[in-house]
Design a protein around this motif. Structure first.
Motif, PDB file in Angstrom:
ATOM      1  N   PRO A  42      24.320 -12.912 -35.748  1.00  0.00           N
ATOM      2  CA  PRO A  42      25.330 -12.287 -34.798  1.00  0.00           C
ATOM      3  C   PRO A  42      26.645 -12.505 -34.937  1.00  0.00           C
ATOM      4  CG  PRO A  42      23.476 -13.596 -33.664  1.00  0.00           C
ATOM      5  CD  PRO A  42      23.498 -13.854 -35.128  1.00  0.00           C
ATOM      6  N   HIS A  43      27.431 -11.517 -34.939  1.00  0.00           N
ATOM      7  CA  HIS A  43      28.830 -11.637 -35.502  1.00  0.00           C
ATOM      8  C   HIS A  43      29.862 -10.801 -34.566  1.00  0.00           C
ATOM      9  CE1 HIS A  43      27.375  -8.271 -37.876  1.00  0.00           C
ATOM     10  NE2 HIS A  43      28.576  -7.800 -37.957  1.00  0.00           N
ATOM     11  N   TYR A  44      31.017 -11.107 -34.460  1.00  0.00           N
ATOM     12  CA  TYR A  44      31.926 -10.369 -33.644  1.00  0.00           C
ATOM     13  C   TYR A  44      33.416 -10.162 -34.336  1.00  0.00           C
ATOM     14  CZ  TYR A  44      29.071 -13.154 -30.334  1.00  0.00           C
ATOM     15  OH  TYR A  44      28.139 -13.954 -29.724  1.00  0.00           O
ATOM     16  N   GLN A  45      33.629  -8.820 -34.081  1.00  0.00           N
ATOM     17  CA  GLN A  45      34.797  -8.277 -34.731  1.00  0.00           C
ATOM     18  C   GLN A  45      35.562  -7.414 -33.704  1.00  0.00           C
ATOM     19  OE1 GLN A  45      33.816  -6.132 -38.059  1.00  0.00           O
ATOM     20  NE2 GLN A  45      36.092  -6.066 -38.905  1.00  0.00           N
ATOM     21  N   LEU A  46      37.005  -7.909 -33.355  1.00  0.00           N
ATOM     22  CA  LEU A  46      37.638  -7.133 -32.691  1.00  0.00           C
ATOM     23  C   LEU A  46      38.056  -5.608 -33.087  1.00  0.00           C
ATOM     24  CD1 LEU A  46      40.248  -9.997 -31.702  1.00  0.00           C
ATOM     25  CD2 LEU A  46      38.313  -9.079 -30.161  1.00  0.00           C
ATOM     26  N   PRO A  47      38.154  -4.513 -32.373  1.00  0.00           N
ATOM     27  CA  PRO A  47      38.463  -3.422 -32.667  1.00  0.00           C
ATOM     28  C   PRO A  47      39.858  -3.577 -33.444  1.00  0.00           C
ATOM     29  CG  PRO A  47      38.067  -3.245 -30.534  1.00  0.00           C
ATOM     30  CD  PRO A  47      38.001  -4.639 -30.767  1.00  0.00           C
ATOM     31  N   GLY A  48      39.682  -2.827 -34.821  1.00  0.00           N
ATOM     32  CA  GLY A  48      41.000  -2.916 -35.431  1.00  0.00           C
ATOM     33  C   GLY A  48      41.120  -4.196 -36.335  1.00  0.00           C
ATOM     34  N   ALA A  49      40.405  -4.992 -36.145  1.00  0.00           N
ATOM     35  CA  ALA A  49      40.548  -6.119 -36.831  1.00  0.00           C
ATOM     36  C   ALA A  49      39.806  -6.483 -37.974  1.00  0.00           C
ATOM     37  CB  ALA A  49      40.406  -7.558 -36.016  1.00  0.00           C
ATOM     38  N   ARG A  50      40.014  -6.888 -38.964  1.00  0.00           N
ATOM     39  CA  ARG A  50      39.420  -7.107 -40.214  1.00  0.00           C
ATOM     40  C   ARG A  50      38.433  -8.639 -40.206  1.00  0.00           C
ATOM     41  NH1 ARG A  50      43.092  -5.347 -45.207  1.00  0.00           N
ATOM     42  NH2 ARG A  50      41.261  -6.283 -45.997  1.00  0.00           N
ATOM     43  N   THR A  51      38.894  -9.527 -39.447  1.00  0.00           N
ATOM     44  CA  THR A  51      38.128 -10.676 -39.598  1.00  0.00           C
ATOM     45  C   THR A  51      36.965 -10.663 -38.792  1.00  0.00           C
ATOM     46  OG1 THR A  51      40.447 -11.868 -39.957  1.00  0.00           O
ATOM     47  CG2 THR A  51      38.516 -13.214 -39.246  1.00  0.00           C
ATOM     48  N   VAL A  52      35.908 -11.237 -39.261  1.00  0.00           N
ATOM     49  CA  VAL A  52      34.677 -11.370 -38.524  1.00  0.00           C
ATOM     50  C   VAL A  52      34.531 -12.619 -38.095  1.00  0.00           C
ATOM     51  CG1 VAL A  52      32.321 -11.085 -38.832  1.00  0.00           C
ATOM     52  CG2 VAL A  52      33.664  -9.488 -40.260  1.00  0.00           C
ATOM     53  N   ARG A  53      33.927 -12.966 -37.019  1.00  0.00           N
ATOM     54  CA  ARG A  53      33.906 -14.325 -36.231  1.00  0.00           C
ATOM     55  C   ARG A  53      32.478 -14.408 -35.917  1.00  0.00           C
ATOM     56  NH1 ARG A  53      38.041 -15.048 -31.138  1.00  0.00           N
ATOM     57  NH2 ARG A  53      36.408 -13.392 -30.695  1.00  0.00           N
ATOM     58  N   PHE A  54      32.052 -15.664 -36.218  1.00  0.00           N
ATOM     59  CA  PHE A  54      30.706 -16.232 -35.859  1.00  0.00           C
ATOM     60  C   PHE A  54      30.632 -17.410 -35.193  1.00  0.00           C
ATOM     61  CE2 PHE A  54      30.566 -14.375 -40.419  1.00  0.00           C
ATOM     62  CZ  PHE A  54      30.126 -13.667 -40.224  1.00  0.00           C
ATOM     63  N   LYS A  55      29.639 -17.448 -34.163  1.00  0.00           N
ATOM     64  CA  LYS A  55      29.551 -18.703 -33.568  1.00  0.00           C
ATOM     65  C   LYS A  55      28.653 -19.766 -34.298  1.00  0.00           C
ATOM     66  CE  LYS A  55      30.162 -16.955 -28.648  1.00  0.00           C
ATOM     67  NZ  LYS A  55      29.571 -16.832 -27.339  1.00  0.00           N
ATOM     68  N   LYS A  56      29.069 -20.748 -34.463  1.00  0.00           N
ATOM     69  CA  LYS A  56      28.312 -21.762 -35.451  1.00  0.00           C
ATOM     70  C   LYS A  56      27.112 -21.906 -34.742  1.00  0.00           C
ATOM     71  CE  LYS A  56      28.601 -26.214 -37.242  1.00  0.00           C
ATOM     72  NZ  LYS A  56      29.480 -27.783 -37.695  1.00  0.00           N
ATOM     73  N   SER A  57      26.754 -22.054 -33.565  1.00  0.00           N
ATOM     74  CA  SER A  57      25.553 -22.386 -33.028  1.00  0.00           C
ATOM     75  C   SER A  57      24.774 -21.270 -33.186  1.00  0.00           C
ATOM     76  CB  SER A  57      25.747 -22.703 -31.488  1.00  0.00           C
ATOM     77  OG  SER A  57      26.160 -21.612 -30.779  1.00  0.00           O
ATOM     78  N   GLU A  58      25.178 -19.898 -33.102  1.00  0.00           N
ATOM     79  CA  GLU A  58      24.368 -18.827 -33.186  1.00  0.00           C
ATOM     80  C   GLU A  58      23.933 -18.524 -34.626  1.00  0.00           C
ATOM     81  OE1 GLU A  58      26.522 -15.472 -31.669  1.00  0.00           O
ATOM     82  OE2 GLU A  58      25.915 -16.150 -29.387  1.00  0.00           O
ATOM     83  N   VAL A  59      24.753 -18.877 -35.701  1.00  0.00           N
ATOM     84  CA  VAL A  59      24.488 -18.772 -37.204  1.00  0.00           C
ATOM     85  C   VAL A  59      23.300 -19.805 -37.123  1.00  0.00           C
ATOM     86  CG1 VAL A  59      25.240 -19.405 -39.356  1.00  0.00           C
ATOM     87  CG2 VAL A  59      26.677 -18.354 -37.754  1.00  0.00           C
ATOM     88  N   LEU A  60      23.258 -20.884 -36.927  1.00  0.00           N
ATOM     89  CA  LEU A  60      22.234 -21.935 -37.023  1.00  0.00           C
ATOM     90  C   LEU A  60      20.895 -21.590 -36.414  1.00  0.00           C
ATOM     91  CD1 LEU A  60      24.363 -25.106 -36.922  1.00  0.00           C
ATOM     92  CD2 LEU A  60      23.777 -24.071 -39.110  1.00  0.00           C
ATOM     93  N   GLU A  61      21.267 -21.286 -35.283  1.00  0.00           N
ATOM     94  CA  GLU A  61      19.845 -20.697 -34.471  1.00  0.00           C
ATOM     95  C   GLU A  61      19.121 -19.513 -35.051  1.00  0.00           C
ATOM     96  OE1 GLU A  61      18.801 -18.676 -30.270  1.00  0.00           O
ATOM     97  OE2 GLU A  61      20.525 -20.136 -30.384  1.00  0.00           O
ATOM     98  N   ALA A  62      20.127 -18.441 -35.640  1.00  0.00           N
ATOM     99  CA  ALA A  62      19.526 -17.421 -36.326  1.00  0.00           C
ATOM    100  C   ALA A  62      18.734 -17.432 -37.783  1.00  0.00           C
ATOM    101  CB  ALA A  62      20.585 -16.451 -36.707  1.00  0.00           C
ATOM    102  N   LEU A  63      19.414 -18.548 -38.449  1.00  0.00           N
ATOM    103  CA  LEU A  63      18.899 -19.075 -39.611  1.00  0.00           C
ATOM    104  C   LEU A  63      17.794 -19.896 -39.427  1.00  0.00           C
ATOM    105  CD1 LEU A  63      21.956 -19.881 -41.717  1.00  0.00           C
ATOM    106  CD2 LEU A  63      20.568 -17.817 -41.871  1.00  0.00           C
ATOM    107  N   SER A  64      17.374 -20.533 -38.436  1.00  0.00           N
ATOM    108  CA  SER A  64      16.141 -21.465 -38.082  1.00  0.00           C
ATOM    109  C   SER A  64      15.138 -20.403 -37.705  1.00  0.00           C
ATOM    110  CB  SER A  64      16.371 -22.501 -37.111  1.00  0.00           C
ATOM    111  OG  SER A  64      16.672 -21.855 -35.611  1.00  0.00           O
ATOM    112  N   LYS A  65      15.139 -19.402 -37.098  1.00  0.00           N
ATOM    113  CA  LYS A  65      14.279 -18.441 -36.645  1.00  0.00           C
ATOM    114  C   LYS A  65      13.868 -17.741 -37.738  1.00  0.00           C
ATOM    115  CE  LYS A  65      15.761 -17.603 -32.005  1.00  0.00           C
ATOM    116  NZ  LYS A  65      16.306 -16.743 -30.938  1.00  0.00           N
ATOM    117  N   ASN A  66      14.573 -17.359 -38.795  1.00  0.00           N
ATOM    118  CA  ASN A  66      14.132 -16.068 -39.876  1.00  0.00           C
ATOM    119  C   ASN A  66      13.757 -17.068 -41.179  1.00  0.00           C
ATOM    120  OD1 ASN A  66      14.923 -13.903 -38.630  1.00  0.00           O
ATOM    121  ND2 ASN A  66      17.258 -14.233 -38.829  1.00  0.00           N
ATOM    122  N   LYS A  67      13.074 -18.211 -41.044  1.00  0.00           N
ATOM    123  CA  LYS A  67      12.470 -19.005 -42.281  1.00  0.00           C
ATOM    124  C   LYS A  67      11.370 -18.301 -42.550  1.00  0.00           C
ATOM    125  CE  LYS A  67      14.818 -23.327 -42.415  1.00  0.00           C
ATOM    126  NZ  LYS A  67      15.156 -24.838 -42.421  1.00  0.00           N
TER     127      LYS A  67
END
Length: 67
Positions: A42-67
């Motif tokens: 899961p990632h977040y990007q503001l409209p018109g912005a180029r930078t993508v943001r990730f919540k650290k907890s969601e990154v680690l959770e997503a990776l642990s689910k997709n093993k």
């Protein structure tokens, strides 16, 4: 004059990872791998912005689910 001081609790604050480079550093992977992983994380990007943001907890959770 009475002044009231309020404390903020930063322990519950979400830690954000900024950009693909930040994701690369967190996971210790190459840029190409991080771009492919972006599809399942899961990632977040503001409209018109180029930078993508990730919540650290969601990154680690997503990776642990997709093993």
């Amino acid at each position: 004059m009475d002044m009231q001081v309020t404390k903020t609790n930063h322990d519950n604050a979400e830690e954000f990872i900024y950009g693909i480079k930040g994701l690369c550093e967190l996971l210790n992977v190459s840029k190409g791998t991080a771009l492919r992983m972006k599809k399942i994380i899961p990632h977040y990007q503001l409209p018109g912005a180029r930078t993508v943001r990730f919540k650290k907890s969601e990154v680690l959770e997503a990776l642990s689910k997709n093993k």
